[in-house]
Design an enzyme around this catalytic site. Sequence first.
Site, mmCIF file in Angstrom:
data_model
loop_
_atom_site.group_PDB
_atom_site.id
_atom_site.type_symbol
_atom_site.label_atom_id
_atom_site.label_comp_id
_atom_site.label_asym_id
_atom_site.label_seq_id
_atom_site.Cartn_x
_atom_site.Cartn_y
_atom_site.Cartn_z
ATOM 1 N N GLN A 221 0.821 -1.209 0.000
ATOM 2 C CA GLN A 221 0.000 0.000 0.000
ATOM 3 C C GLN A 221 0.859 1.264 0.000
ATOM 4 O O GLN A 221 0.330 2.357 -0.173
ATOM 5 C CB GLN A 221 -0.913 0.017 1.222
ATOM 6 C CG GLN A 221 -1.922 -1.121 1.249
ATOM 7 C CD GLN A 221 -2.716 -1.146 2.543
ATOM 8 O OE1 GLN A 221 -2.850 -2.188 3.162
ATOM 9 N NE2 GLN A 221 -3.240 -0.014 2.976
ATOM 10 N N ARG A 368 -9.245 -0.061 8.614
ATOM 11 C CA ARG A 368 -10.555 0.547 8.359
ATOM 12 C C ARG A 368 -10.786 1.790 9.220
ATOM 13 O O ARG A 368 -11.900 2.043 9.669
ATOM 14 C CB ARG A 368 -11.669 -0.461 8.597
ATOM 15 C CG ARG A 368 -12.083 -1.191 7.334
ATOM 16 C CD ARG A 368 -12.785 -0.247 6.380
ATOM 17 N NE ARG A 368 -13.282 -0.946 5.198
ATOM 18 C CZ ARG A 368 -13.971 -0.348 4.238
ATOM 19 N NH1 ARG A 368 -14.224 0.933 4.312
ATOM 20 N NH2 ARG A 368 -14.377 -1.017 3.193
ATOM 21 N N CYS A 369 -9.746 2.536 9.467
ATOM 22 C CA CYS A 369 -9.886 3.786 10.206
ATOM 23 C C CYS A 369 -8.569 4.523 10.092
ATOM 24 O O CYS A 369 -7.609 4.020 9.527
ATOM 25 C CB CYS A 369 -10.208 3.541 11.676
ATOM 26 S SG CYS A 369 -8.845 2.848 12.620
ATOM 27 N N GLU A 738 -14.219 6.149 4.238
ATOM 28 C CA GLU A 738 -13.523 4.993 4.778
ATOM 29 C C GLU A 738 -13.614 4.922 6.301
ATOM 30 O O GLU A 738 -13.240 3.941 6.904
ATOM 31 C CB GLU A 738 -12.051 5.016 4.346
ATOM 32 C CG GLU A 738 -11.877 4.848 2.856
ATOM 33 C CD GLU A 738 -10.424 4.994 2.455
ATOM 34 O OE1 GLU A 738 -9.716 3.984 2.496
ATOM 35 O OE2 GLU A 738 -10.012 6.101 2.110
#
Length: 787
Positions: A221, A368-369, A738
């Site tokens: 990523q 996810r944060c 997101e």
Amino acid sequence: MSTESEEIRGIGHSVKRVEDDRFIRGRGNYIDDITLPRMLHMAILRSPYAHATLNGIDASRAQALPGVVAVVTGELMAQHNLAWMPTLSGDTQAVLVTDTVRFQGQEVAAVIAEDPYVAKDALELIDVDYDPLDPVVTPQRALEEDAPTIRTDKEGQEGNHIYHWEAGDKEATDRAFADAEVVVSLDTFYPRCHPAPLETCGCVADVDPATGQVTIYMTSQAPHAIRTVFALVTGLPEEKIRIVSPDIGGGFGNKVPVYPGYVVATAASLLIGRPVKWIEDRTENLISTGFARDFHMTGELALKRDGTMLGLRSSLLADEGAFHADAQPSKFKVGLFHIVSGSYDLPAVHVSADGAYTNKAPGGVAYRCSFRVTEASYMIERLVSNAAYELDMDPAELRRKNFVQPDQFPYESATGFVYDSGDYETAMNLALEQIGYSELRREQEEARADGKLYGIGLASFTEVVGAGPAKDYDIIGIKMNDGAELRIHPTGTAILKISSKTQGQGHETTFAQIVAEEIGIQPEKIKVMHGDTDNTPYGLGTYASRSTPTVGAATAMVARRVREKATKLAAHLLEVSEEDIEFHGGNFSVRGAPDRVKTIQEVAFAAYTDFPDGMEAGLEGVYYYNPPNLTFPFGTYAVAVEVDEDTGVWKVRRMVAVDDCGVRINPMIVEGQIQGGLTEGYGIAAMELITFDENGNCIGSNFMDYLLPTAWETPKFELHETVTPSPHHPIGAKGVGESATVGSPAAYVNAVIDALQPLGVKNIDMPLTSAKVWDAIQTAKAGAGSA
């Protein structure tokens, strides 16, 4: 020239994802699809023990197996000064074990073979002499005086304590608690979970012995940051290293860190002179790669009896595993947990945090944060709900009473965040209206009268995304700024190169829409490139909900820079001054003479064929964006559940989510992101858990033990939105949705505990399995009976 232009499908249009054209046809290009000439295959031998002394390795039988090219051990890596590598938190991590095993699943040796099956078979022929040691499986045990020291490799390391970190004003907070009429406390554990992306981690390392060029195809990523780390680890010149991240089957933070498999494969390719592929299996991914959460938290909320919040204390103990490998901004040891004051006007807050080594896999990630924001949101929302029950107030009314008000923005929190904008009460009111809150409370009273357990849960959250301003935000010293490069071709189409890396967010679509909005070229005529360090600008990558606030902003800014030059060209072509040019929808016209027009396509062609004297040819630019501030998306989630008193099974009747992420670039993609985040939040609340037995064995190393929500269990989500644009963000977007997981775990837990209020249940830690809920019910009944 006069032209009737079609509507430009820029910001606010639900353009279909261009990526899906190849994905739905099975034409995606993933790591395991990459095959190079003379390529070898690597498999990794992992320790069955969580803690053990490594006395020796006998790889002779494996080496003799036909098809095996080499067996790599820690001793061999040490000979090339590659046995250890830096982590993103500034610690060091073993690449292959040289002395002591420190977690179950740690990399011990690697086999390089002509065939992947031969490599796997050869692992069973490696004989390793282990001397098991007592494992440390909790951070509480790790900090006890008689606990064995895990990091015996670190000079000066005594015990297992890693860091102590504080934020806020302790003295002011102590005074607030001294003035409090009511103090509500909570001890809770946000358990370890795993991002569990559909595609596991892997790489193909190709070192050309003739040129020294290193090309690594990798599930990363953050390819640019990884390239820099590789240069630091190997000593290779950075310009000789190329990281290529092709299509990625999900990341969720799991594919940010540098993993030993990447380093070993690269070292093997360097030593052997042939490409080496490594693809981990599911158990390897779950047992050894970056986890999330694992915070033991204590909170106290000081209030007046009328519900006015006076102060907040929160302390936490983080289980960091065997190596401190958190992918967090280096200034903030527990990420941005100090956003724990959430949406509330708390005049005094103090946060303290400690981290400890344990015999578990390392690498907490922003799953996810943003960095550790989910844990912070969970802490404050559980406390607020508890306070409402303690004060006998409606949970919605307590929140409404203490929200930061719209006229207080920009608002500086007690821990130093400057919230840019917000309207928290409007978001909560919409959630209450959509779920029918008043009617649900009446239904709840009727259900309780009939002996039924029926609960309603709320969670209002403020997230913090867009890390970050260079003065405060870096990872291993690299500032968290990102770049975009835009070139308009002579025929009026464009190519955008971005520093972020998409793994499902739809960057190839949404970032083209940003350019479309600014330049007036339809998004399908804009190619978006990413994931190749030789062909994209430098940046820190995609994680922590930061892509759009940083790279999206860089895209908007470079597009405006290119448009400025295009305006000069249009003025030249139309023979007027630059001040007389107006731009709208891809057309440059003369003020007061709207029929005199040049399109962006005509201007682009002129940039290469008819530009004025003294102007540089071409129509392109590069922009590196340093955010002036973070952005603060917010929202409220409301959940209604029924609990079966006899079995502990709880079912979701309604779930309403209201998110405010500012202007939505592509509403359809944002909705998909929110749906995914809410599903993850439900999974954490209901079933996802990685735990360990007393010997350090990982429970949750496969999808039989680590449960993920499917379409069968996942409830229906009703999505709504408010829009509060940020005045500090160039494209008005606070995020892309997101953040959707942030409030949902707390909302579910608050709903279940609200259902159990008549029984006196005050707290249950996630995941809320039916067995755990049933145990809580029985304990509460037994307590009531004895009383």
